[in-house]
Write a protein that holds these residues in place. Structure first.
Motif, PDB file in Angstrom:
ATOM      1  N   PRO A  15       0.818  -1.212   0.000  1.00 43.22           N
ATOM      2  CA  PRO A  15       0.000   0.000   0.000  1.00 43.22           C
ATOM      3  C   PRO A  15       0.856   1.268   0.000  1.00 43.22           C
ATOM      4  N   THR A  16       0.206   2.384  -0.128  1.00 40.81           N
ATOM      5  CA  THR A  16       0.815   3.695   0.082  1.00 40.81           C
ATOM      6  C   THR A  16       0.011   4.379   1.173  1.00 40.81           C
ATOM      7  N   TYR A  17       0.696   4.833   2.201  1.00 41.92           N
ATOM      8  CA  TYR A  17       0.043   5.526   3.308  1.00 41.92           C
ATOM      9  C   TYR A  17      -0.068   7.005   2.962  1.00 41.92           C
ATOM     10  N   ARG A  50       2.309  12.646   1.818  1.00 43.49           N
ATOM     11  CA  ARG A  50       1.484  13.646   2.500  1.00 43.49           C
ATOM     12  C   ARG A  50       0.231  13.862   1.661  1.00 43.49           C
ATOM     13  N   ASP A  51      -0.835  14.263   2.297  1.00 39.51           N
ATOM     14  CA  ASP A  51      -2.098  14.465   1.588  1.00 39.51           C
ATOM     15  C   ASP A  51      -1.961  15.449   0.430  1.00 39.51           C
ATOM     16  N   ALA A  52      -1.121  16.460   0.570  1.00 42.59           N
ATOM     17  CA  ALA A  52      -0.934  17.452  -0.498  1.00 42.59           C
ATOM     18  C   ALA A  52      -0.259  16.863  -1.731  1.00 42.59           C
ATOM     19  N   GLU A  53       0.402  15.725  -1.577  1.00 38.59           N
ATOM     20  CA  GLU A  53       1.081  15.079  -2.705  1.00 38.59           C
ATOM     21  C   GLU A  53       0.139  14.227  -3.551  1.00 38.59           C
ATOM     22  N   VAL A  54      -1.064  14.000  -3.060  1.00 35.11           N
ATOM     23  CA  VAL A  54      -2.046  13.208  -3.804  1.00 35.11           C
ATOM     24  C   VAL A  54      -2.876  14.178  -4.637  1.00 35.11           C
ATOM     25  N   TRP A  58      -4.586   8.986  -7.655  1.00 33.34           N
ATOM     26  CA  TRP A  58      -4.341   8.358  -6.361  1.00 33.34           C
ATOM     27  C   TRP A  58      -3.409   7.168  -6.540  1.00 33.34           C
ATOM     28  N   PRO A  59      -2.638   6.820  -5.490  1.00 32.76           N
ATOM     29  CA  PRO A  59      -1.834   5.599  -5.565  1.00 32.76           C
ATOM     30  C   PRO A  59      -2.757   4.380  -5.641  1.00 32.76           C
ATOM     31  N   ILE A  63      -3.868   3.798   1.862  1.00 27.23           N
ATOM     32  CA  ILE A  63      -4.402   3.716   3.218  1.00 27.23           C
ATOM     33  C   ILE A  63      -4.343   5.149   3.734  1.00 27.23           C
ATOM     34  N   VAL A  64      -5.503   5.735   3.970  1.00 25.15           N
ATOM     35  CA  VAL A  64      -5.592   7.151   4.308  1.00 25.15           C
ATOM     36  C   VAL A  64      -5.672   7.308   5.827  1.00 25.15           C
ATOM     37  N   TYR A  65      -4.780   8.128   6.372  1.00 24.80           N
ATOM     38  CA  TYR A  65      -4.759   8.409   7.805  1.00 24.80           C
ATOM     39  C   TYR A  65      -5.226   9.833   8.039  1.00 24.80           C
ATOM     40  N   GLY A  66      -6.237   9.970   8.864  1.00 24.56           N
ATOM     41  CA  GLY A  66      -6.783  11.273   9.221  1.00 24.56           C
ATOM     42  C   GLY A  66      -8.083  11.530   8.490  1.00 24.56           C
ATOM     43  N   GLY A  67      -9.062  11.989   9.225  1.00 24.54           N
ATOM     44  CA  GLY A  67     -10.355  12.322   8.641  1.00 24.54           C
ATOM     45  C   GLY A  67     -10.296  13.629   7.878  1.00 24.54           C
ATOM     46  N   ALA A  68     -11.437  14.029   7.360  1.00 31.90           N
ATOM     47  CA  ALA A  68     -11.518  15.229   6.528  1.00 31.90           C
ATOM     48  C   ALA A  68     -11.057  16.487   7.266  1.00 31.90           C
TER      49      ALA A  68
END
Length: 89
Positions: A15-17, A50-54, A58-59, A63-68
Motif C-alpha cells: 500500500p501507500t500511506y 502527505r495528503d498534499a502530494e495526492v 491516487w496511488p 491507506i488514508v490516515y486522518g479524517g476530513a
C-alpha cells in the motif's frame, strides 16, 4: 467498476500511506506517527505520502490516515458528491 476485496487480500499488495497534514501541529504529528508505526510493523516497504502530494491520480492501494478535518485528500472525497451513497427511501 471496482471489485470488493478482503483486508488480507488488500494487505498482500504494497500500500501507500496517505497522511493528513491540514490539522494543527500536534494532530499532524499524531497522524504521521500512527501511520509510521503501522507501516513499519506491517508493510515496511510501503511508501508514505502527505495528503498534499495526492492529486487527481491516487496511488493504487492507498491507506488514508486522518479524517476530513486533518487530511486534505479525505476532505476532497467528502466534498465530491460522487463519493456519497444515494439516499434510500
Amino acid at each position: 467498476m471496482t471489485t470488493a476485496t478482503t483486508p488480507s487480500a488488500f494487505l498482500r499488495r504494497v500500500p501507500t500511506y496517505v497522511v493528513g497534514t491540514t490539522g494543527d501541529d500536534i494532530s499532524d504529528r499524531v497522524v504521521a506517527n500512527q501511520a509510521e508505526m503501522i507501516r513499519s510493523i506491517f508493510t515496511p516497504d510501503a511508501k508514505t505520502l502527505r495528503d498534499a502530494e495526492v492529486g487527481a491520480a491516487w496511488p493504487a492501494n492507498p491507506i488514508v490516515y486522518g479524517g476530513a478535518h486533518v487530511n486534505a485528500a479525505s476532505a476532497a472525497i467528502a466534498k465530491d458528491p460522487r463519493s456519497r451513497s444515494p439516499p434510500t427511501s
